[in-house]
Design an enzyme around this catalytic site. Structure first.
Site, PDB file in Angstrom:
ATOM      1  CG  ASN A 294      25.938  -3.456 -32.307  1.00  0.00           C
ATOM      2  OD1 ASN A 294      25.451  -3.406 -33.393  1.00  0.00           O
ATOM      3  ND2 ASN A 294      27.291  -2.994 -32.060  1.00  0.00           N
TER       4      ASN A 294
ATOM      5  CD  GLU B 186      31.993   2.880 -32.175  1.00  0.00           C
ATOM      6  OE1 GLU B 186      31.801   3.330 -31.453  1.00  0.00           O
ATOM      7  OE2 GLU B 186      32.169   1.723 -32.600  1.00  0.00           O
TER       8      GLU B 186
ATOM      9  CG  ASP C 215      32.354   7.553 -32.617  1.00  0.00           C
ATOM     10  OD1 ASP C 215      33.420   6.714 -32.795  1.00  0.00           O
ATOM     11  OD2 ASP C 215      31.376   7.475 -32.066  1.00  0.00           O
TER      12      ASP C 215
END
Length: 338
Positions: A219, A254, A211
């Site tokens: 973001n 992700e 991860d």
């Protein structure tokens, strides 16, 4: 062959047309001429067949070849007649196996295979298609023996274009569009196959779940376009650092997954740690100031004897990933082996 002559079912004189009877042509000569004419037509038809048709015996000998004259799709294999498969083909065992399976089953079989002109000894590769050609082979037993051997008719149809399209569609169905890595579906299919092989042959296989740390903040800080660039960079980084036999996939969002076949625990730890360090040292947004540091948390587990389904493996590796996040992130946690 006499059945090819219209109306010829017996040698009765009444079957001879009146015009022939009036011309005083002997009946035997009439029938001989008619049969010869129809044989010529038949041979012309066979020669014009777009696909090559082979007669192959059960020992692997080329007994006959006709058709396949289009040099855009086929090479000229006329020289193969009277040679054995073993004289000209590196994959002779496979072809002979298909012949004998067909003869034993005594029914039509359809196979697909790839073969390049350069793979066949004696072919003029300058006259014919380049590279590997994909064929659909239709194999049908012959009722009568050929040279005292059982034999088959093998019709070879060039399906290269179709095969290329199917391969492209298969790749699209297995690939994550954003990153170019394999997708979740491909990973689950490969994991299912790995579990089957483990249960049959005890081949050690490791699974890693990864991860990207604090991806939401990436973001939020740089925007979703930059976030996508980071995911692409991680995927390309990973695929460049892994073995050909390893499978790297985007598992969702992700999260990425890594399948390491034929890999013991210690080797899997080395591979995962090497990838984690490579990501941490990567420069995924070159224009960012200060430079963006990207890290990843990882969980690792081996397929184990008690695993009955892939869900058990995924739960175990997901638990290890969760503990890596709880441990401060940017680390690898190995699930304890039972």
């Amino acid at each position: 062959m006499l059945i090819l002559v219209p109306g010829y079912k017996s040698a009765q004189a009444s079957a001879i047309p009146d015009r022939v009877r009036a011309s005083c042509i002997p009946p035997q000569l009439y029938w001989m001429t008619a049969v010869t004419d129809h044989l010529d037509i038949l041979l012309d038809m066979l020669s014009a067949l777009p696909d090559p048709v082979f007669v192959l015996t059960e020992s692997g000998r080329y007994a006959a070849l006709i058709g396949g004259q289009d040099r855009q799709h086929y090479h000229d294999g006329a020289h193969l007649v009277d040679f054995s498969l073993y004289d000209v083909l590196p994959k002779a065992d496979w072809f002979l196996e298909q012949i004998n399976i067909t003869l034993d089953l005594n029914q039509l079989r359809i196979v697909e295979y790839g073969l390049a002109g350069a793979d066949v000894d004696g072919l003029d590769t300058q006259k014919g298609p380049e590279g590997e050609i994909w064929f659909e082979g239709r194999i049908q037993p012959l009722a009568a023996p050929v040279n005292n051997e059982r034999a088959v008719v093998w019709v070879a149809c060039n399906i290269t274009r179709r095969h290329q399209l199917e391969t492209q569609l298969q790749l699209l169905s297995e690939t994550d569009e954003l990153t170019g890595a394999y997708n979740r579906r491909k990973l689950l299919d490969a994991l299912t196959l790995s579990l089957t092989r483990f249960r049959e042959r005890q081949i050690p296989t490791a699974v890693v779940l990864m991860d990207v740390d604090h991806f939401k903040s990436i973001n939020d800080r740089f925007g979703h376009v930059a976030g996508d660039e980071v995911l692409r960079g991680i995927a390309h980084h990973a695929m460049a650092h892994l073995r050909d036999s390893d499978l790297f996939a985007r598992f969702g969002g992700e999260e990425f997954a890594l399948l390491l076949p034929n890999t013991i625990l210690e080797a899997a730890k080395v591979i995962a740690e090497r990838l984690r360090l490579a990501i941490a040292s990567g420069n995924f947004l070159p224009d960012s100031q200060p430079p963006l540091v990207v890290t990843a948390s990882m969980g690792l587990s081996l397929i184990q004897p008690q695993d009955q389904a892939i869900e058990a493996i995924l739960r175990r590796v997901d638990d290890a990933l969760y503990r890596a996040k709880r441990s401060g992130r940017n680390c690898l946690v190995v699930e304890a082996q039972v």
